[in-house]
Scaffold this motif. Structure first.
Motif, mmCIF file in Angstrom:
data_model
loop_
_atom_site.group_PDB
_atom_site.id
_atom_site.type_symbol
_atom_site.label_atom_id
_atom_site.label_comp_id
_atom_site.label_asym_id
_atom_site.label_seq_id
_atom_site.Cartn_x
_atom_site.Cartn_y
_atom_site.Cartn_z
ATOM 1 N N GLY A 129 31.923 -55.198 -11.067
ATOM 2 C CA GLY A 129 32.835 -56.333 -10.974
ATOM 3 C C GLY A 129 33.972 -56.074 -10.005
ATOM 4 N N ARG A 130 34.537 -54.890 -10.082
ATOM 5 C CA ARG A 130 35.625 -54.530 -9.162
ATOM 6 C C ARG A 130 35.140 -54.469 -7.725
ATOM 7 N NH1 ARG A 130 38.874 -49.848 -12.534
ATOM 8 N NH2 ARG A 130 39.894 -51.291 -13.968
ATOM 9 N N MET A 139 27.277 -49.424 -20.974
ATOM 10 C CA MET A 139 27.106 -50.267 -19.805
ATOM 11 C C MET A 139 28.441 -50.749 -19.272
ATOM 12 S SD MET A 139 24.717 -53.531 -19.354
ATOM 13 C CE MET A 139 24.913 -54.681 -18.080
ATOM 14 N N SER A 140 29.432 -50.805 -20.096
ATOM 15 C CA SER A 140 30.710 -51.388 -19.687
ATOM 16 C C SER A 140 31.306 -50.723 -18.458
ATOM 17 C CB SER A 140 31.707 -51.329 -20.838
ATOM 18 O OG SER A 140 31.267 -52.129 -21.890
ATOM 19 N N ARG A 141 31.243 -49.401 -18.401
ATOM 20 C CA ARG A 141 31.854 -48.699 -17.270
ATOM 21 C C ARG A 141 31.193 -49.116 -15.962
ATOM 22 N NH1 ARG A 141 31.095 -42.808 -15.331
ATOM 23 N NH2 ARG A 141 29.211 -43.063 -16.544
ATOM 24 N N TYR A 142 29.878 -49.182 -15.942
ATOM 25 C CA TYR A 142 29.159 -49.575 -14.734
ATOM 26 C C TYR A 142 29.385 -51.046 -14.415
ATOM 27 C CZ TYR A 142 26.878 -45.071 -15.035
ATOM 28 O OH TYR A 142 26.632 -43.729 -15.082
ATOM 29 N N THR A 143 29.449 -51.877 -15.443
ATOM 30 C CA THR A 143 29.705 -53.299 -15.242
ATOM 31 C C THR A 143 31.101 -53.501 -14.668
ATOM 32 O OG1 THR A 143 28.253 -53.788 -17.101
ATOM 33 C CG2 THR A 143 29.711 -55.557 -16.362
ATOM 34 N N GLU A 144 32.063 -52.786 -15.207
ATOM 35 C CA GLU A 144 33.440 -52.851 -14.699
ATOM 36 C C GLU A 144 33.467 -52.434 -13.227
ATOM 37 O OE1 GLU A 144 37.519 -50.344 -15.426
ATOM 38 O OE2 GLU A 144 36.313 -50.837 -17.189
ATOM 39 N N GLN A 145 32.801 -51.365 -12.907
ATOM 40 C CA GLN A 145 32.761 -50.861 -11.534
ATOM 41 C C GLN A 145 32.136 -51.891 -10.587
ATOM 42 O OE1 GLN A 145 30.460 -47.252 -11.314
ATOM 43 N NE2 GLN A 145 31.661 -46.494 -9.616
ATOM 44 N N LEU A 166 42.569 -64.564 -14.873
ATOM 45 C CA LEU A 166 42.656 -63.146 -15.221
ATOM 46 C C LEU A 166 42.929 -62.322 -13.970
ATOM 47 C CD1 LEU A 166 39.463 -63.049 -17.460
ATOM 48 C CD2 LEU A 166 41.831 -63.210 -18.246
ATOM 49 N N LYS A 167 43.509 -61.171 -14.170
ATOM 50 C CA LYS A 167 43.768 -60.251 -13.051
ATOM 51 C C LYS A 167 43.023 -58.954 -13.315
ATOM 52 C CE LYS A 167 48.185 -62.009 -11.566
ATOM 53 N NZ LYS A 167 47.695 -62.960 -10.622
ATOM 54 N N GLY A 168 42.352 -58.440 -12.288
ATOM 55 C CA GLY A 168 41.631 -57.187 -12.409
ATOM 56 C C GLY A 168 40.350 -57.340 -13.218
ATOM 57 N N PHE A 169 39.607 -56.245 -13.295
ATOM 58 C CA PHE A 169 38.361 -56.225 -14.059
ATOM 59 C C PHE A 169 38.409 -54.992 -14.926
ATOM 60 C CE2 PHE A 169 34.030 -56.459 -15.236
ATOM 61 C CZ PHE A 169 33.619 -57.742 -14.945
ATOM 62 N N LYS A 170 38.275 -55.152 -16.242
ATOM 63 C CA LYS A 170 38.435 -54.002 -17.118
ATOM 64 C C LYS A 170 37.478 -54.048 -18.303
ATOM 65 C CE LYS A 170 42.301 -56.435 -19.075
ATOM 66 N NZ LYS A 170 43.700 -56.608 -18.898
ATOM 67 N N GLN A 216 26.300 -63.039 -7.565
ATOM 68 C CA GLN A 216 25.839 -61.672 -7.320
ATOM 69 C C GLN A 216 25.973 -60.827 -8.587
ATOM 70 O OE1 GLN A 216 28.159 -61.194 -3.404
ATOM 71 N NE2 GLN A 216 26.593 -59.615 -3.320
ATOM 72 N N MET A 217 27.073 -60.987 -9.290
ATOM 73 C CA MET A 217 27.308 -60.230 -10.520
ATOM 74 C C MET A 217 26.294 -60.624 -11.585
ATOM 75 S SD MET A 217 29.236 -57.923 -11.790
ATOM 76 C CE MET A 217 29.871 -57.273 -13.320
ATOM 77 N N LYS A 218 26.017 -61.909 -11.704
ATOM 78 C CA LYS A 218 25.029 -62.377 -12.673
ATOM 79 C C LYS A 218 23.652 -61.792 -12.361
ATOM 80 C CE LYS A 218 25.321 -66.846 -13.531
ATOM 81 N NZ LYS A 218 25.625 -68.277 -13.349
ATOM 82 N N ASP A 219 23.301 -61.740 -11.099
ATOM 83 C CA ASP A 219 22.028 -61.157 -10.697
ATOM 84 C C ASP A 219 21.991 -59.667 -11.065
ATOM 85 O OD1 ASP A 219 19.449 -61.350 -9.215
ATOM 86 O OD2 ASP A 219 20.456 -59.908 -7.901
ATOM 87 N N TRP A 220 23.078 -58.952 -10.825
ATOM 88 C CA TRP A 220 23.170 -57.530 -11.170
ATOM 89 C C TRP A 220 23.019 -57.346 -12.679
ATOM 90 C CZ3 TRP A 220 26.356 -54.375 -14.093
ATOM 91 C CH2 TRP A 220 26.265 -53.009 -13.853
ATOM 92 N N LEU A 221 23.676 -58.203 -13.451
ATOM 93 C CA LEU A 221 23.588 -58.108 -14.910
ATOM 94 C C LEU A 221 22.171 -58.398 -15.410
ATOM 95 C CD1 LEU A 221 26.934 -59.898 -15.761
ATOM 96 C CD2 LEU A 221 26.388 -57.502 -16.277
ATOM 97 N N ARG A 222 21.479 -59.329 -14.774
ATOM 98 C CA ARG A 222 20.107 -59.690 -15.170
ATOM 99 C C ARG A 222 19.087 -58.622 -14.799
ATOM 100 N NH1 ARG A 222 21.071 -64.687 -12.543
ATOM 101 N NH2 ARG A 222 21.552 -66.279 -14.067
ATOM 102 N N ASN A 223 19.279 -57.979 -13.649
ATOM 103 C CA ASN A 223 18.220 -57.165 -13.068
ATOM 104 C C ASN A 223 18.508 -55.683 -12.883
ATOM 105 O OD1 ASN A 223 16.384 -59.441 -12.542
ATOM 106 N ND2 ASN A 223 18.033 -60.102 -11.189
#
Length: 77
Positions: free
Chosen positions: A9-10, A1-7, A70-74, A39-46
């Motif tokens: 977030g960016r 999931m991390s790759r999609y979450t990173e994408q 923090l800088k960037g999303f990784k 918006q990110m929290k909603d994406w993570l929940r749903n």
């Protein structure tokens, strides 16, 4: 999931990081404009990544920041 979450977030212009845990969950830190964080929290929940199963999403230690720390999303490994 991390790759999609990173994408995601960016794409929202957020700062932070995500990391898969050995228990099959994801942890992380998100910083940015309150509306974008919501918006990110909603994406993570749903939504999440195409192969993920979301049982629940827990958000804690929320606070307002004048500037992102923090800088960037990784993805952390």
């Amino acid at each position: 999931m991390s790759r999609y979450t990173e994408q995601e977030g960016r794409s929202l212009g957020l700062s932070g990081w995500v990391q898969n845990t050995r228990r099959g969950s994801v942890i992380g830190q998100i910083q940015g404009a309150a509306g974008k964080v919501d918006q990110m929290k909603d994406w993570l929940r749903n939504v999440g990544s195409p192969s993920s199963r979301i049982d629940r999403a827990v958000f804690s230690n929320e606070r307002d920041l004048k500037e992102p720390e923090l800088k960037g999303f990784k993805t952390r490994h």
